[in-house]
Design an enzyme around this catalytic site. Structure first.
Site, mmCIF file in Angstrom:
data_model
loop_
_atom_site.group_PDB
_atom_site.id
_atom_site.type_symbol
_atom_site.label_atom_id
_atom_site.label_comp_id
_atom_site.label_asym_id
_atom_site.label_seq_id
_atom_site.Cartn_x
_atom_site.Cartn_y
_atom_site.Cartn_z
ATOM 1 N N GLU A 1 17.198 21.253 -35.169
ATOM 2 C CA GLU A 1 16.472 22.375 -35.780
ATOM 3 C C GLU A 1 15.066 21.990 -36.233
ATOM 4 O O GLU A 1 14.190 22.845 -36.333
ATOM 5 C CB GLU A 1 17.270 22.975 -36.947
ATOM 6 C CG GLU A 1 17.393 22.096 -38.196
ATOM 7 C CD GLU A 1 18.617 21.186 -38.198
ATOM 8 O OE1 GLU A 1 19.045 20.765 -37.104
ATOM 9 O OE2 GLU A 1 19.135 20.870 -39.295
ATOM 10 N N SER B 1 5.116 31.463 -58.818
ATOM 11 C CA SER B 1 5.490 30.565 -57.734
ATOM 12 C C SER B 1 6.105 31.389 -56.602
ATOM 13 O O SER B 1 6.283 32.602 -56.739
ATOM 14 C CB SER B 1 6.466 29.520 -58.241
ATOM 15 O OG SER B 1 7.598 30.149 -58.775
ATOM 16 N N SER B 2 6.383 30.739 -55.514
ATOM 17 C CA SER B 2 7.024 31.379 -54.346
ATOM 18 C C SER B 2 6.204 32.523 -53.760
ATOM 19 O O SER B 2 6.753 33.520 -53.310
ATOM 20 C CB SER B 2 8.422 31.918 -54.689
ATOM 21 O OG SER B 2 9.191 30.923 -55.292
ATOM 22 N N LEU B 3 4.884 32.389 -53.768
ATOM 23 C CA LEU B 3 4.060 33.425 -53.142
ATOM 24 C C LEU B 3 3.897 33.166 -51.648
ATOM 25 O O LEU B 3 3.288 33.959 -50.931
ATOM 26 C CB LEU B 3 2.669 33.477 -53.783
ATOM 27 C CG LEU B 3 2.599 33.930 -55.232
ATOM 28 C CD1 LEU B 3 1.144 33.972 -55.698
ATOM 29 C CD2 LEU B 3 3.240 35.306 -55.393
ATOM 30 N N CYS C 1 25.132 17.428 -36.958
ATOM 31 C CA CYS C 1 25.334 16.299 -37.864
ATOM 32 C C CYS C 1 26.733 16.366 -38.476
ATOM 33 O O CYS C 1 27.707 16.133 -37.775
ATOM 34 C CB CYS C 1 24.212 16.236 -38.889
ATOM 35 S SG CYS C 1 23.913 14.549 -39.428
ATOM 36 N N THR D 1 -5.322 43.738 -61.379
ATOM 37 C CA THR D 1 -6.037 42.529 -60.973
ATOM 38 C C THR D 1 -6.096 41.487 -62.091
ATOM 39 O O THR D 1 -6.558 40.376 -61.881
ATOM 40 C CB THR D 1 -7.491 42.857 -60.555
ATOM 41 O OG1 THR D 1 -8.187 43.348 -61.703
ATOM 42 C CG2 THR D 1 -7.527 43.890 -59.449
ATOM 43 N N HIS E 1 19.508 16.310 -35.780
ATOM 44 C CA HIS E 1 19.154 17.657 -36.256
ATOM 45 C C HIS E 1 18.108 18.281 -35.327
ATOM 46 O O HIS E 1 16.907 18.136 -35.575
ATOM 47 C CB HIS E 1 18.555 17.574 -37.665
ATOM 48 C CG HIS E 1 19.544 17.233 -38.728
ATOM 49 N ND1 HIS E 1 20.237 18.191 -39.423
ATOM 50 C CD2 HIS E 1 19.958 16.042 -39.206
ATOM 51 C CE1 HIS E 1 21.034 17.604 -40.306
ATOM 52 N NE2 HIS E 1 20.887 16.292 -40.185
ATOM 53 N N VAL F 1 3.583 28.998 -46.071
ATOM 54 C CA VAL F 1 3.434 29.812 -44.860
ATOM 55 C C VAL F 1 1.968 30.213 -44.686
ATOM 56 O O VAL F 1 1.449 30.258 -43.571
ATOM 57 C CB VAL F 1 4.334 31.062 -44.938
ATOM 58 C CG1 VAL F 1 4.117 31.961 -43.742
ATOM 59 C CG2 VAL F 1 5.786 30.646 -45.028
ATOM 60 N N GLU G 1 -2.141 21.473 -49.330
ATOM 61 C CA GLU G 1 -1.488 22.432 -50.234
ATOM 62 C C GLU G 1 -1.148 21.725 -51.534
ATOM 63 O O GLU G 1 -0.457 20.705 -51.538
ATOM 64 C CB GLU G 1 -0.201 22.972 -49.583
ATOM 65 C CG GLU G 1 0.587 23.864 -50.532
ATOM 66 C CD GLU G 1 1.900 24.389 -49.938
ATOM 67 O OE1 GLU G 1 2.168 24.182 -48.733
ATOM 68 O OE2 GLU G 1 2.669 24.986 -50.708
HETATM 69 N N1 GLN Z 1 27.326 13.190 -44.432
HETATM 70 C C1 GLN Z 1 27.201 12.830 -43.058
HETATM 71 C C2 GLN Z 1 26.586 11.457 -42.874
HETATM 72 O O1 GLN Z 1 26.004 10.925 -43.782
HETATM 73 C C3 GLN Z 1 26.397 13.870 -42.307
HETATM 74 C C4 GLN Z 1 24.980 13.971 -42.739
HETATM 75 C C5 GLN Z 1 24.309 15.218 -42.261
HETATM 76 O O2 GLN Z 1 24.959 16.163 -41.844
HETATM 77 N N2 GLN Z 1 22.998 15.277 -42.332
HETATM 78 O O3 GLN Z 1 26.683 10.884 -41.808
#
Ligand code: GLN
Length: 545
Positions: free
Chosen positions: A523, A15-17, A393, A192, A521, A21, A144
């Site tokens: 990100e 796993s984790s190959l 968050c 191999t 979030h 990605v 996948e």
């Molecule tokens: N625990 C917090 C909430 O439920 C923050 C959640 C988070 O950071 N994703 O609001």
């Protein structure tokens, strides 16, 4: 309707190959050739989704625009391609059984015995076809299959894709198998045999791979490829090596391209233009990937960012976050180095020392009280020493609590998640949420719009008045305290369009150079080819630019 082609990727030996990605990189290459792609993940576990799993076990929960809590591989799919993924892109054994059993309870099987073949496998096949039905513009659906070939759990999925080829024909389906080709000693003889065994295991399921991608330390030479070809019944030109990368996973599309993987896929599917030539046009988009890789090879400066969170031992627990911070350095060629700090270990007598090298401090999202006091110490340190701070968050909620305690003087200020009896519940549940008891799927999830105050720091980052970002939380800023915060310099600069929810906070620019918290979030929306503007600004400020 367009002819849609299906590429299934399985993994063998270990796993984790890096299946996620790899498939994402194939998606990137196909997009670079002008095709429209989507990527689906089949997870063999019984959970409905990873929403209730510990990040220590399973890494982060990746949230899609439509609010599905999914496997972190979907993050790679979105970062490498422009595909807009949703709930349908993430399938688990739990979901498959859940829908089959629900249908059985409704009597829809008309008295028949419900079995793995055909009922479970049909449900899997339906999920695969759903994506093309929802989006008739798709050229490719990449799927996948999670887990490793030979696992009991993945058998129904392998059986379903075997049938899928039987139903659809070989000219619209391809099987790619990702395996490991180890060398016993460092740089020594290449082995191999594990790959041969893994392909045999697949054959037992009735699947002959069309392409093999071999993870290796160094690129495989022609002799080894010939040997693998012979034993695994795959033409040598379709045996590819995926050597260990030097700098970054964002090199992988180029590595695959230099091995001709994308060209072989075009040939396999016989994708031709009107004059009957294979579509081999050059890759316009690859130059952008070149630029990304160049930042890793030739950074102009480095910046040290402290991430103060709960799951520091596992990089995958904050995978999208680290990626987004890294992308944030791209526009100015800044390499981001992480100082990972376990918030539970941050104490009054060591926080200065732990944070002394940090040029920027970030507190990520999280659940539960463990480590919260350590996060508050780190935030206070950032606020008082004017070190750029970014709270996401729970990281925003903690910034609000810290400000309430140490600036507003509300000594027992807290979130009702941690202290239901606080007399200053600056973070709390919204009225309508208080009856919620279930743990799975009871949060504010997915994309919500947010309007930004003109002239604020956050509006300057986005350079637009309204944005849309993804959420995953239960608790909210408590509106009772809005006036007190604004007056003391913590500005509530992002609000829901109806102004009932606080989505971003920031310190007045006269008080601090960069101190921002977002209830959402960001990100999840950062990509290497389009870094997220708040991360970009945070990294620039941290680097003193
Ligand atoms: N625990 C917090 C909430 O439920 C923050 C959640 C988070 O950071 N994703 O609001």
């Amino acid at each position: 309707m367009k002819k849609v082609r299906y590429i299934f990727v399985t993994g063998g030996v270990a796993s984790s190959l890096g299946k996620g990605v790899s498939i994402a990189s194939i998606g990137a290459l196909l997009e670079a050739r002008g095709f429209s792609v989507t990527i689906q993940k089949m997870d063999p576990y019984i959970n409905i989704d990873p929403g209730t799993m510990s990040p220590f076990q399973h890494g982060e929960v990746y949230v899609t625009e439509d609010g599905a809590e999914t496997d972190l591989d979907l993050g790679y799919y979105e970062r490498f391609t422009s595909a807009n993924l949703g709930r349908e892109n993430s399938v688990s054994t739990g979901q498959i059984y859940h829908s089959v059993i629900s249908r059985e309870r409704r009597g829809e099987y008309l008295g028949r015995t419900v079995q793995v073949i055909p009922h479970i496998t049909n449900e899997i096949k339906n999920r695969i076809q759903l994506l093309a039905q929802m989006n008739p513009e798709l050229d490719f659906v990449l799927v996948e299959i999670g887990g490793t070939v030979g696992d009991i759990e993945s058998v129904p999925f392998l059986e379903a894709i075997r049938q899928f080829r039987l139903d659809q024909g070989g000219d619209s389906t391809m099987f790619i198998h990702l395996t490991l080709v180890p060398s016993i000693t460092d740089g020594g003889e290449i082995k191999t045999k594990p790959t041969q065994h893994s392909v045999k295991e697949l054959l037992k399921q009735g699947i002959q791979p069309d392409i093999l991608i071999c993870r290796t330390a160094l690129p495989l030479d022609a002799d080894v490829k010939e040997k693998i070809s012979l034993f695994c019944n795959v033409t040598a030109s379709r045996v590819f090596s995926a050597p260990d990368i030097d700098h970054t996973i964002y090199e992988i599309p180029q590595i695959f391209h230099s091995e001709n993987l994308d060209e072989e896929i075009i040939r396999y599917f016989r994708i031709e233009n009107k004059s009957g030539e294979y579509l081999m046009n050059l890759n316009p988009m690859l130059s952008k990937w070149d630029q990304v890789v160049d930042v890793f090879r030739n950074p102009r400066r480095h910046v040290k960012i402290a991430v103060v969170g709960k799951y520091m031992a596992l990089h995958d627990a904050y995978r999208s976050l680290y990626e987004a911070l890294t992308h944030g350095g791209f526009p100015r060629h800044i390499a981001v180095d992480f100082i990972k700090i376990d918030s539970e270990k941050v104490e009054a007598d060591n926080y200065r020392d732990l944070l002394k090298d940090a040029q920027g401090i970030l507190v990520p999202g999280g659940f539960g009280e463990r480590g919260v006091e350590g996060k508050l110490l780190a935030i206070r340190f950032a606020r008082e020493n004017k070190i750029p701070y970014f709270g996401i968050c729970l990281g925003m909620q903690c910034a609000v609590i810290e400000f309430a305690r140490n600036v507003l003087g509300f000594k027992d200020a807290h979130s009702t998640e941690f202290d239901p009896d606080s007399s200053h519940p600056v973070i709390s549940l919204m009225e309508e949420q208080t009856s919620v008891v279930n743990k799975g799927g009871t949060m504010r999830l997915g994309a919500y719009p947010c309007k930004l105050r003109e002239g604020s720091l956050i509006a300057d980052c986005y350079m637009q008045p309204q944005i849309q970002e993804r959420h995953r939380h239960r608790f909210e800023f408590n509106n009772k305290f809005r006036a007190a915060f604004e007056k003391a310099g913590m500005l509530l600069t992002g609000l829901s369009p109806d102004e009932t929810l606080v989505e971003t906070v920031e310190l007045d620019r006269n008080l601090h150079p960069f101190f921002v918290g977002t209830q959402y979030h960001p990100e999840f929306k950062s990509k290497p080819l389009s870094p997220h503007p708040v991360f970009t600004r945070f990294i620039e400020k941290s680097a003193g630019l």
